[in-house]
Design an enzyme around this catalytic site. Structure first.
Site, PDB file in Angstrom:
ATOM      1  N   ASP A 117      10.819  -9.401  -5.351  1.00 34.42           N
ATOM      2  CA  ASP A 117      11.673  -8.650  -6.262  1.00 34.42           C
ATOM      3  C   ASP A 117      12.906  -8.129  -5.531  1.00 34.42           C
ATOM      4  O   ASP A 117      12.875  -7.948  -4.304  1.00 34.42           O
ATOM      5  CB  ASP A 117      10.905  -7.461  -6.848  1.00 34.42           C
ATOM      6  CG  ASP A 117       9.773  -7.904  -7.763  1.00 34.42           C
ATOM      7  OD1 ASP A 117       9.861  -9.021  -8.305  1.00 34.42           O
ATOM      8  OD2 ASP A 117       8.810  -7.135  -7.922  1.00 34.42           O
ATOM      9  N   TYR A 130       1.622  -7.059   3.177  1.00 34.31           N
ATOM     10  CA  TYR A 130       2.713  -6.181   2.782  1.00 34.31           C
ATOM     11  C   TYR A 130       2.507  -4.770   3.316  1.00 34.31           C
ATOM     12  O   TYR A 130       1.373  -4.335   3.550  1.00 34.31           O
ATOM     13  CB  TYR A 130       2.798  -6.069   1.256  1.00 34.31           C
ATOM     14  CG  TYR A 130       3.067  -7.346   0.519  1.00 34.31           C
ATOM     15  CD1 TYR A 130       4.371  -7.764   0.241  1.00 34.31           C
ATOM     16  CD2 TYR A 130       2.016  -8.139   0.058  1.00 34.31           C
ATOM     17  CE1 TYR A 130       4.614  -8.932  -0.459  1.00 34.31           C
ATOM     18  CE2 TYR A 130       2.255  -9.316  -0.645  1.00 34.31           C
ATOM     19  CZ  TYR A 130       3.552  -9.699  -0.897  1.00 34.31           C
ATOM     20  OH  TYR A 130       3.785 -10.857  -1.585  1.00 34.31           O
ATOM     21  N   ASP A 134       7.758   0.173 -10.671  1.00 34.32           N
ATOM     22  CA  ASP A 134       8.431   0.438  -9.400  1.00 34.32           C
ATOM     23  C   ASP A 134       9.596   1.395  -9.618  1.00 34.32           C
ATOM     24  O   ASP A 134       9.851   1.862 -10.739  1.00 34.32           O
ATOM     25  CB  ASP A 134       8.893  -0.864  -8.733  1.00 34.32           C
ATOM     26  CG  ASP A 134       9.898  -1.651  -9.581  1.00 34.32           C
ATOM     27  OD1 ASP A 134      10.613  -1.042 -10.390  1.00 34.32           O
ATOM     28  OD2 ASP A 134       9.953  -2.885  -9.429  1.00 34.32           O
ATOM     29  N   ARG A 174       2.899  -4.110  -7.228  1.00 35.51           N
ATOM     30  CA  ARG A 174       3.274  -3.103  -8.235  1.00 35.51           C
ATOM     31  C   ARG A 174       2.082  -2.786  -9.131  1.00 35.51           C
ATOM     32  O   ARG A 174       1.838  -1.638  -9.485  1.00 35.51           O
ATOM     33  CB  ARG A 174       4.441  -3.616  -9.082  1.00 35.51           C
ATOM     34  CG  ARG A 174       5.785  -3.484  -8.396  1.00 35.51           C
ATOM     35  CD  ARG A 174       6.906  -3.941  -9.290  1.00 35.51           C
ATOM     36  NE  ARG A 174       6.834  -5.372  -9.543  1.00 35.51           N
ATOM     37  CZ  ARG A 174       6.970  -5.921 -10.737  1.00 35.51           C
ATOM     38  NH1 ARG A 174       7.130  -5.158 -11.797  1.00 35.51           N
ATOM     39  NH2 ARG A 174       6.931  -7.226 -10.890  1.00 35.51           N
TER      40      ARG A 174
END
Length: 305
Positions: A47, A75, A89, A183
């Site tokens: 993203d 991540y 987010d 997310r």
């Protein structure tokens, strides 16, 4: 008359450090222009809010990019508790706010334990998944909600790196399978605690065999002289290093590249096993064991590297 593709016939893999604010495709196109490459593709979207490792494939490397699309990822993510947004987010609009209960690391660890292993996730509306040919995020921006089928993903590990009771945010290190939405994980953690949550930072640290140590930013590439940029590219076969190899002679290599089956030493491999094929140290591409002692072309390169 077909239009001729502009750019260099460049083959290799770039470990790009995608900056915040650019989509994966925008970052890809900037890298492609810097290298003046005729053909390029990335290996898993990020993203615009996210940063970090985005392997970019040039030329013949694009033929093997699927192996990274299917790879596990790692991540680092920061989750803000107490506030929910429509996108899950920090780029979304606030839709709910709730008081965060008194928490300590032990309480948070008990929550995170629920998400380790195989779990089901409902893909977010703000995603690139398509419904009747349209990305879900386009529909979401129009206020349209589509029912999504839960998907099974695997979270191999979730480590609580930091809990800040003042800002009521937590920093997580997550190792997961393909298809995992961080997310959605943030949203689900907020729901499990009972206060809502959203993602405020996401950095990809690892994709398959590649980690953040070899990443290069667009700024670093721009500062590098054009003649020296190619030295930062990894060879095409780094994408398929996990596969076993087979070596053939020059005559067999020529026949393979013409789409023919050839004899090869496959004594240690079962039928239908996929192999990396080389002539000496030159990569030919991927072949399949047809039967004992015989291989056939699977995904070969146009040019032998």
């Amino acid at each position: 008359m077909a239009r001729r593709r502009k750019g260099r016939a460049l083959d290799g893999v770039l470990l790009l450090d995608k900056p915040k604010g650019l989509s994966a495709n925008q970052a890809l196109q900037l890298a492609r222009r810097l290298f003046q490459a005729a053909k390029a593709g990335h290996t898993g979207t990020l993203d615009p809010m996210a940063t970090g490792l985005l392997p970019v494939c040039f030329g013949e490397a694009t033929k093997f990019s699927a192996y990274l699309l299917d790879a596990d990822k790692r991540y680092q993510a920061r989750v803000q508790l107490g506030v929910a947004t429509d996108s899950g987010d920090a780029e979304g609009q606030e839709i709910a706010r709730a008081e965060v209960p008194v928490l300590d690391e032990a309480a948070l660890e008990a929550v995170l334990t629920r998400f380790r292993g195989e779990i089901e996730q409902v893909p977010p509306m703000y995603s690139a998944l398509k419904y009747q040919g349209r990305p879900l995020y386009e529909l979401a921006r129009q206020g349209i909600e589509i029912k999504r089928t839960p998907r099974q993903v695997t979270l191999y590990d979730i480590t609580l790196m930091e809990w800040d009771p003042d800002t009521q945010s937590l920093l997580l290190d997550v190792t997961c399978s393909k298809g995992t939405y961080i997310r959605t994980l943030a949203i689900d953690i907020g729901a499990a605690i009972g206060c809502g949550a959203h993602l405020t930072m996401l950095q990809r640290l690892q994709t398959g065999p590649f980690n953040s140590e070899g990443m290069l930013s667009l700024e670093a590439l721009e500062a590098t002289e054009e003649v020296a940029r190619d030295a930062h590219l990894l060879p095409v076969d780094v994408l398929i290093e996990h596969l076993p190899t087979v070596n053939v002679d020059a005559a067999s290599a020529e026949r393979l590249l013409m789409g023919q089956k050839v004899h090869a030493d496959t004594a240690t491999h079962d039928d239908d096993v996929m192999l990396r094929a080389y002539e000496g140290d030159r990569l030919l591409g991927l072949v399949t064991v047809v039967k004992a002692g015989v291989i056939g072309p699977r995904r070969l390169l146009r040019t032998v590297l």
